[in-house]
Design a protein around this motif. Structure first.
Motif, PDB file in Angstrom:
ATOM      1  N   ASP A  15       0.844  -1.193   0.000  1.00 19.20           N
ATOM      2  CA  ASP A  15       0.000   0.000   0.000  1.00 19.20           C
ATOM      3  C   ASP A  15       0.879   1.243   0.000  1.00 19.20           C
ATOM      4  O   ASP A  15       1.606   1.504   0.958  1.00 19.20           O
ATOM      5  N   GLY A  18       1.038   3.616   2.892  1.00 21.72           N
ATOM      6  CA  GLY A  18       1.613   3.112   4.134  1.00 21.72           C
ATOM      7  C   GLY A  18       3.123   3.270   4.141  1.00 21.72           C
ATOM      8  O   GLY A  18       3.693   4.092   3.418  1.00 21.72           O
ATOM      9  N   GLU A  92      -6.603   5.480   3.876  1.00 20.49           N
ATOM     10  CA  GLU A  92      -7.089   4.278   3.207  1.00 20.49           C
ATOM     11  C   GLU A  92      -7.742   4.693   1.898  1.00 20.49           C
ATOM     12  O   GLU A  92      -8.598   5.562   1.873  1.00 20.49           O
ATOM     13  N   ASN A 125      -3.168  -3.036   2.794  1.00 19.13           N
ATOM     14  CA  ASN A 125      -4.349  -2.792   3.616  1.00 19.13           C
ATOM     15  C   ASN A 125      -5.425  -3.772   3.153  1.00 19.13           C
ATOM     16  O   ASN A 125      -5.840  -3.737   1.993  1.00 19.13           O
ATOM     17  N   SER A 128      -8.678  -2.134   1.470  1.00 22.10           N
ATOM     18  CA  SER A 128      -8.591  -1.396   0.198  1.00 22.10           C
ATOM     19  C   SER A 128      -8.202  -2.274  -0.985  1.00 22.10           C
ATOM     20  O   SER A 128      -8.328  -1.842  -2.136  1.00 22.10           O
ATOM     21  N   GLY A 300       2.132  -4.291   9.746  1.00 22.39           N
ATOM     22  CA  GLY A 300       1.237  -3.835   8.699  1.00 22.39           C
ATOM     23  C   GLY A 300       1.659  -2.516   8.072  1.00 22.39           C
ATOM     24  O   GLY A 300       2.835  -2.142   8.094  1.00 22.39           O
ATOM     25  N   THR A 301       0.671  -1.795   7.532  1.00 20.71           N
ATOM     26  CA  THR A 301       0.933  -0.564   6.777  1.00 20.71           C
ATOM     27  C   THR A 301       1.347   0.603   7.663  1.00 20.71           C
ATOM     28  O   THR A 301       1.946   1.564   7.170  1.00 20.71           O
ATOM     29  N   PHE A 303      -0.230   3.157   9.017  1.00 21.53           N
ATOM     30  CA  PHE A 303      -0.695   4.452   8.487  1.00 21.53           C
ATOM     31  C   PHE A 303      -0.380   5.620   9.420  1.00 21.53           C
ATOM     32  O   PHE A 303      -0.147   6.744   8.976  1.00 21.53           O
TER      33      PHE A 303
END
Length: 350
Positions: A15, A18, A92, A125, A128, A300-301, A303
């Motif tokens: 992503d 991210g 996102e 993500n 998304s 994970g991303t 964010f």
């Protein structure tokens, strides 16, 4: 066998809103990484140039429109798209999800075709990426379909390896997914990957119980006594060093995990909470059981910190090194197995 830098590492960019792009840049800003492998980032030269500028990176890219034109010893970028991409860090965005899938699909094709040797996936993500043409809960399920084999989420460090009987399954459905067939398949996958991918010749595996306190003789549930325990006994009869079920609440705190080469948890959080507590930022998500090699970082991303230049690349770098180690171990194992079969009498090759 390939030599160090000739191992081609495919990287799906994940992503773009991210931290994926940032940790990829930081990993390969260290020029010493090119002594170990040749990376191919599946994105676009325009997108990577934007990221390079944003993060004040001094990395240089070799842009590619033909995957066959990879230059060994350079950071290559394969153009999966040519149009500008609007990156809005920390947001996102379904459109950004489409680019994550374009990157993943192109990288997976290159892996299947043998144009890259291993695949490292930057974080996506899970919301998304969903579309009419892509309805997978994450990387693992998609790659299991595309690459073949019996996939298993296997979280690894040098000293701790945790596999899962069930992964992205709602807690309310966990027990219904744990069948004797699944238990045998997952244990066989862990056993094989420990031997061929991590060079552990006589693996010792612990299995955690399904219910609290393994059900307390049926007081808190009977799945451990009816399904798990009898299946483990059958597996032990085949000669595999498989032990359990162990009560999960005290297994890691007592350091019992140090007595085993791998631990198999019944469900996602039962395995990943202790794994990430003990090794966050150093762990690697390795998809065991596939016909090709894929790893990813253990996060994970992120964010909340995306675009700020503060993301740590350690786990992504470890994912690269783990993929390289597995590639070399698996190549040696397959060569050894092949040589052994060729030397065996015909009656033993069946």
């Amino acid at each position: 066998m390939k030599n160090s830098e000739n191992i081609i590492v495919g990287i799906s960019i994940g992503d773009l809103n991210g931290i994926g792009g940032e940790i990829v840049l930081k990993t390969f800003e260290d020029a010493r990484m090119l002594d170990f492998c040749t990376p191919v980032i599946f994105a676009s030269a325009k997108t990577m140039t934007f990221l390079k500028t944003h993060f004040n990176s001094e990395i240089n890219f070799n842009g590619l429109n033909d995957i066959k034109q990879v230059i060994i010893g350079k950071v290559n970028v394969f153009n999966c798209w040519n149009e500008p991409v609007k990156i809005d860090f920390g947001k996102e965005d379904l459109k950004i999800g489409e680019y994550a899938i374009k990157s993943l699909q192109a990288a997976t094709k290159a892996l299947k075709d043998g144009d890259v040797d291993v695949l490292i996936t930057a974080p996506i993500n899970k919301h998304s990426i969903q579309s009419e043409s892509f309805k997978f809960p994450g990387h693992t399920d998609y790659l299991a379909q595309e690459l073949g084999g019996e996939s298993l989420m296997f979280m690894v460090t040098d000293t701790l390896k945790v596999g899962l009987l069930t992964d992205h399954v709602p807690v309310k459905d966990v027990s219904s997914h744990i069948t004797p067939e699944r238990i045998q398949q997952k244990i066989n996958t862990v056993y094989k990957t420990l031997k061929q991918d991590f060079n552990i010749q006589r693996p010792k595996i612990a299995v955690l119980g399904i219910n609290p306190h393994n059900g307390d003789n049926g007081v808190i549930g009977n799945e451990d006594d009816i399904v798990l325990r009898p299946t483990l006994l059958k597996i032990k009869e085949t000669g595999k060093l498989v032990f359990g079920p162990y009560a999960a609440d005290s297994f890691f705190g007592s350091s019992n995990y140090k007595n085993f080469d791998a631990i198999i948890a019944s469900y996602h959080d039962q395995g990943l909470i202790p794994f990430k507590t003990l090794s966050f930022g150093k762990g690697v998500n390795f998809t065991a059981g596939l016909n090709k090699i894929r790893t990813s970082p253990d996060h994970g991303t992120a964010f909340e910190i995306a675009g700020k230049g503060v993301a740590e690349e350690n786990s992504f770098k470890e994912a690269v090194f783990t993929a390289l180690e597995v590639f070399k171990n698996r190549t040696e194992y397959q060569e050894l197995t092949s040589n052994t079969l060729r030397k065996a009498p015909k009656s033993e090759r069946r």
